[in-house]
Design an enzyme around this catalytic site. Structure first.
Site, short mmCIF file in Angstrom:
data_model
loop_
_atom_site.label_atom_id
_atom_site.label_comp_id
_atom_site.label_asym_id
_atom_site.label_seq_id
_atom_site.Cartn_x
_atom_site.Cartn_y
_atom_site.Cartn_z
N GLU A 110 48.98 66.89 32.19
CA GLU A 110 50.13 67.80 32.19
C GLU A 110 49.71 69.22 32.56
O GLU A 110 48.67 69.71 32.11
CB GLU A 110 50.76 67.82 30.80
CG GLU A 110 51.18 66.44 30.37
CD GLU A 110 52.45 66.42 29.56
OE1 GLU A 110 52.89 67.48 29.09
OE2 GLU A 110 53.00 65.32 29.40
N CYS A 150 49.48 76.94 33.09
CA CYS A 150 48.71 76.43 31.94
C CYS A 150 48.05 75.13 32.38
O CYS A 150 48.72 74.17 32.76
CB CYS A 150 49.63 76.22 30.74
SG CYS A 150 48.76 75.60 29.30
N CYS A 157 42.75 64.70 23.62
CA CYS A 157 41.83 65.66 23.00
C CYS A 157 41.23 65.07 21.74
O CYS A 157 41.90 64.34 21.01
CB CYS A 157 42.59 66.95 22.65
SG CYS A 157 41.50 68.25 22.05
N CYS A 161 43.70 68.93 16.06
CA CYS A 161 44.46 69.96 15.35
C CYS A 161 45.76 69.34 14.86
O CYS A 161 46.44 68.65 15.63
CB CYS A 161 44.74 71.14 16.28
SG CYS A 161 43.23 71.86 16.97
N CYS A 164 49.33 69.76 16.64
CA CYS A 164 49.35 69.62 18.10
C CYS A 164 49.68 68.19 18.52
O CYS A 164 49.06 67.24 18.04
CB CYS A 164 47.98 70.02 18.66
SG CYS A 164 47.80 69.68 20.41
N CYS A 382 53.32 75.48 23.92
CA CYS A 382 51.98 75.38 23.37
C CYS A 382 51.91 74.27 22.31
O CYS A 382 52.70 74.23 21.38
CB CYS A 382 51.67 76.73 22.74
SG CYS A 382 50.00 76.89 22.23
S1 SF4 Z 1 45.40 72.49 20.01
FE1 SF4 Z 1 45.56 70.33 20.70
S2 SF4 Z 1 44.68 70.30 22.75
FE2 SF4 Z 1 44.02 72.23 21.78
S3 SF4 Z 1 42.01 71.76 20.83
FE3 SF4 Z 1 43.57 71.39 19.25
S4 SF4 Z 1 44.07 69.19 19.44
FE4 SF4 Z 1 43.02 69.80 21.33
#
Ligand code: SF4
Length: 401
Positions: A110, A150, A157, A161, A164, A382
């Protein structure tokens, strides 16, 4: 949650795709090596580079500085440009576009186009005054006077987090340098934007942790700066705090500006929202950032996603102030009210709460800015990138409006 050990395992396991005979993404030296069988003089390689990165051609057939015979021979040997293509686009009511872009193996990644940016650079003296966007007084071309792209660095990932959506994918694989720079090329082509003529900012804040795919990420930066002509001062990379990556970044002669995704004012809260804190705590990260030689007037950005009731109280703002004073390097804070996602158990603080947090920081001398949510309605904001929506009714095709 991902523990430090599991995190490292997934980093080492993150696979790379087969490159095949793609030319987009290769440096001058790599192009010369790849095409050695044709014994090309160096000016032919330079012509190819111009076609790939300045003209952003889609096929070898469009490399018009090469004679047809050469184009045909190179294509017949199985080489192709391999510029990533946009498979699907979702357009927000605010003009933001989220693109699904094809990777080398058919997986999608993306990339987001934000006309007029998101306010995260409102303190940058090189940016136009938002109330008077065209310094010359000329009407802005195509309805925007500057834009931010972006860019993603991985598919999925490993960092996990908790706020996210991308984290829900886990790590699928690393992107190559060509796939990272190619997202920018594909979006610039769609928007008919030209670095040099148009104010294009890049933020490496899409899917993935750039410092867990360091070599490909920096390879892409070198292509974007050296070949595509986008100044490094117009690029910002955000890391969740991968200390070895920050230390390597500090050694790079050409590098974007640095942003740390902080999101909590102390380790206890940060561990609950960013498990990577157990591996590298806030002080470890700050110590590593101190090693990055900052340019004149450069500041390190601390990104802070405000999560209602978790990290948005006055005492948290005061802790951020103490932390940045202790850091002793020029810094600013970008505040982002959390962008909601399905089944993600947080709440978005109200505008007044965000403004209060910002004021608390500013009153104590910390520059603080509020990043406007862009493209929330199409999951482009975000922390919302998750390869969503092939059947989304807001998918659009055709030219940008
Ligand atoms: S915010 Fe999302 S994409 Fe960014 S490092 Fe944390 S888990 Fe990975």
């Amino acid at each position: 949650m991902t523990t430090g050990g599991k995190l490292l395992t997934s980093i080492l396991d993150a696979p790379h795709p087969p490159e095949g005979r793609r030319l987009f993404g290769l440096s001058n030296q790599q192009l010369a090596e790849a095409l050695r069988e044709f014994s090309l003089p160096s000016y032919r390689i330079r012509q190819l580079q111009t076609a790939l990165y300045r003209q952003r051609v889609a096929s070898l057939d469009a490399v018009f500085t090469w004679p047809r015979n050469l184009r045909d021979r190179v294509a017949a040997a199985g080489f192709l440009v391999g510029l990533p293509s946009i498979l699907e686009t979702f357009r927000s009511v605010d003009g933001t576009e989220r693109h699904l872009i094809a990777g080398n193996d058919g997986q999608t990644v993306e990339t987001v186009w934000m006309p007029e940016g998101d306010g995260g650079d409102d303190d940058d003296p090189s940016e136009p005054d938002p109330s008077n966007p065209s310094p010359s007084g000329d009407p802005a071309p195509r309805g925007w006077s500057r834009a931010t792209v972006c860019v993603s660095s991985q598919i999925g990932c490993a960092v996990n987090c908790q706020f996210c959506l991308t984290a829900r994918l886990g790590i699928i694989r690393n992107l190559t340098a060509g796939e990272i720079a190619g997202q920018v090329a594909a979006v610039l082509n769609r928007q008919q934007a030209e670095p040099g003529r148009d104010r294009i900012n890049l933020v490496f804040m899409g899917m993935g942790e750039p410092f867990l795919n360091f070599d490909a990420f920096m390879g892409a930066v070198r292509l974007l700066v050296g070949e595509m002509g986008i100044p490094e001062s117009r690029m910002t990379v955000s890391t969740s705090g991968v200390v070895p990556g920050i230390l390597r970044f500090a050694e790079e002669p050409v590098r974007p500006r640095l942003a740390i995704s902080l999101n909590a004012s102390n380790d206890a809260v940060r561990e609950t929202v960013m498990p990577i804190t157990r591996k590298w705590n806030i002080d470890d990260v700050i110590d590593a950032v101190r090693k990055v030689p900052l340019r004149a007037r450069e500041r390190v950005t601390f990104e802070y996603v405000l999560l209602g009731g978790v990290n948005d109280r006055t005492e948290h703002a005061d802790e951020v102030v103490k932390l940045l004073r202790r850091a002793k390097f020029p810094a600013k804070v970008n505040l982002i009210a959390w962008n909601p996602g399905p089944d993600v158990p947080f709440t978005t603080p109200g505008e007044a709460d965000v403004a209060r947090f910002q004021q608390r920081l500013r009153d104590q001398g910390i520059p603080a800015f509020i990043r406007r949510p862009r493209g929330r309605d199409i999951y482009a904001a975000c922390g919302q990138l998750k390869k969503t929506g092939n059947s989304d009714p807001r998918a659009v095709t055709g030219e940008p409006q």
